[in-house]
Design an enzyme around this catalytic site. Structure first.
Site, short mmCIF file in Angstrom:
data_model
loop_
_atom_site.label_atom_id
_atom_site.label_comp_id
_atom_site.label_asym_id
_atom_site.label_seq_id
_atom_site.Cartn_x
_atom_site.Cartn_y
_atom_site.Cartn_z
N ASP B 35 11.21 -18.69 42.27
CA ASP B 35 9.98 -19.31 42.76
C ASP B 35 10.24 -20.70 43.31
O ASP B 35 11.38 -21.11 43.51
CB ASP B 35 8.85 -19.27 41.72
CG ASP B 35 9.27 -19.76 40.37
OD1 ASP B 35 9.79 -20.88 40.28
OD2 ASP B 35 9.06 -18.99 39.40
N LYS B 57 4.59 -19.34 43.88
CA LYS B 57 4.01 -20.00 42.73
C LYS B 57 4.21 -21.51 42.75
O LYS B 57 5.09 -22.05 42.09
CB LYS B 57 4.56 -19.45 41.41
CG LYS B 57 3.51 -18.65 40.67
CD LYS B 57 4.11 -18.01 39.46
CE LYS B 57 3.64 -18.69 38.20
NZ LYS B 57 4.14 -18.05 36.99
N GLY B 88 12.62 -22.74 37.36
CA GLY B 88 12.94 -24.15 37.19
C GLY B 88 12.88 -24.52 35.72
O GLY B 88 12.12 -23.94 34.95
N GLY B 89 13.70 -25.48 35.30
CA GLY B 89 13.67 -25.96 33.93
C GLY B 89 14.16 -24.93 32.94
O GLY B 89 15.20 -24.30 33.15
N MET B 170 3.46 -31.35 35.26
CA MET B 170 2.42 -30.92 36.21
C MET B 170 1.14 -31.75 36.05
O MET B 170 0.04 -31.21 36.10
CB MET B 170 2.10 -29.43 35.98
CG MET B 170 3.29 -28.52 36.17
SD MET B 170 3.08 -26.87 35.40
CE MET B 170 3.29 -27.24 33.64
#
Lengths: 256, 256
Positions: B35, B57, B88-89, B170
């Site tokens: 993503d 996303k 990610g992460g 976020m």
């Protein structure tokens, strides 16, 4: 030539969980300063001709004081060496990395920090326990299970109110205390909880139960190794637990 | 042959922060499902003949729903492919990894989770901000700055009482809201706070101020990229901040 110190996070144990940058930094170092929590297989990535300095530090026996460790790092860097200070997990999560960086900076030494997988992440994956979950844990809170003088002084009711997965480092010796305080603070006695001993290593063991019965389980199973404690409904999702244990731990929110 | 899905944590951006196991898993995969938050340089480690499936996303535009992503993963694995789902992460920190694993397990697909450096760790090292500190932060609490319907519903006073470094994922779009609620919850307006935009990437930017003035600073600097917010006295230790900014943010505990 000018010396330097790189603080390297060696991750939770499994050497495959080293980052590419950590491997490179290990291979460049002329002097390796490491402590007890670093897996020996991690140090296999160092150069053969690198000199190793063991500075100990388990909870029980401090081979070197923090001041002595700082002195060693400063002296080695001043002698012109590229020094790797290797720490278990991440240097900036309960690693006293900030203190070492501050001491080195005050001494005018060039420094770098290479982050590492902190145990919460490695153990979460290895035990099949997600740290957050849209329905079960709105975040993750990482804390230390021992204080400067033994039992930690924490705001137990605030911790209980978060609806977070709680991940407790270095908490095995105080597990009965921690369990009792969290329950007093407001967590249900039936909150799923697990201990991951030697997480990500070949000798990893997982013991799971409820917050109230975990201390007795830990004693019964004779856990003594480096261990992480996880508390929260997400523990019941662990695919590393036998089916029977999972059923017993069904998250409260899903119970009828 | 039997298909499988490996959830790979790709870390915060810098491909050097991939783990050795993540690189190996990328190289073994025949299909790569990724993503928006995954750095393109990470995907350079995949095989050239691997088929790539982009499932989008970002916060604003969901290219695929979670249900659609699950269907894609199941279908590719059932077709016999070794599938790498790259996130990610870390897959188990706000990655909805738990939901994907549950769907795959229900479908009888073999799964594996490769943990990754979550942004808090990468950004801490890159911004020179320790996540814990014996004098300044007794732990670290990771939370999401957006809720299912926009602004998150959190226990602000519990968060304020922890004496933890708060790391908000976020949260940029809701920064003014978050700042106001945390201050109402009991954090000092003068609490040091920073935004790390595009952390660990070549275009990383750090904006630091106090909890009360951070929203205005973010607007003034035009921050828009993926960003992490850190709140706590440890932010004042950042060696990535200009001296003047650091002085202004001197931790309250050290002030006379």
């Amino acid at each position: 030539s000018e010396g330097s110190v790189v603080l390297i996070g060696a991750g939770p144990g499994d050497p495959d969980l080293l980052t590419l940058r950590a491997v490179r930094a290990l291979q460049e170092a002329e002097v390796i300063v490491h402590d007890k929590l670093v897996d020996p297989r991690v140090l296999d990535y160092a150069r053969r001709d690198a000199r190793r300095v063991y500075v100990g530090k388990s909870r029980a026996s401090h081979t070197c004081s923090q001041a002595q460790i700082n002195e060693i790092l400063i002296a080695e860097a001043r002698a012109g060496h590229r020094v790797a200070r290797v720490k278990g997990g991440d240097p900036y999560v309960f690693g006293r990395g900030a203190e070492e960086i501050a001491a080195l900076r005050d001494a005018g030494i060039r420094t770098e920090v290479v982050p590492g997988l902190t145990a919460a992440l490695g153990c979460g994956a290895a035990a099949g326990i997600p740290l957050t979950h849209r329905d079960l844990a709105s975040g993750v809170t990482i804390l230390s299970g021992h204080g400067l003088k033994g039992e930690p002084a924490l705001d137990w009711s605030a911790l209980a109110r978060l609806n977070h997965t709680l991940v407790i480092y270095m908490g095995l010796a105080n597990l009965a205390f921690l369990s009792a305080r969290l329950i007093e603070g407001g967590l249900s006695r039936a909150t799923p909880a697990a201990i991951i001993e030697n997480g990500t290593r070949p000798d990893q063991r997982i013991v799971a139960g409820t917050l109230s019965d975990l201390p007795a389980l830990a004693t019964a199973r004779g856990l003594t190794g480096p261990a992480l404690i996880m508390v929260g409904d997400v523990v019941a999702l662990s695919d590393a637990l036998p089916e029977a244990a999972r059923k017993r731990l069904v998250p409260l929110r899903f119970a009828s």
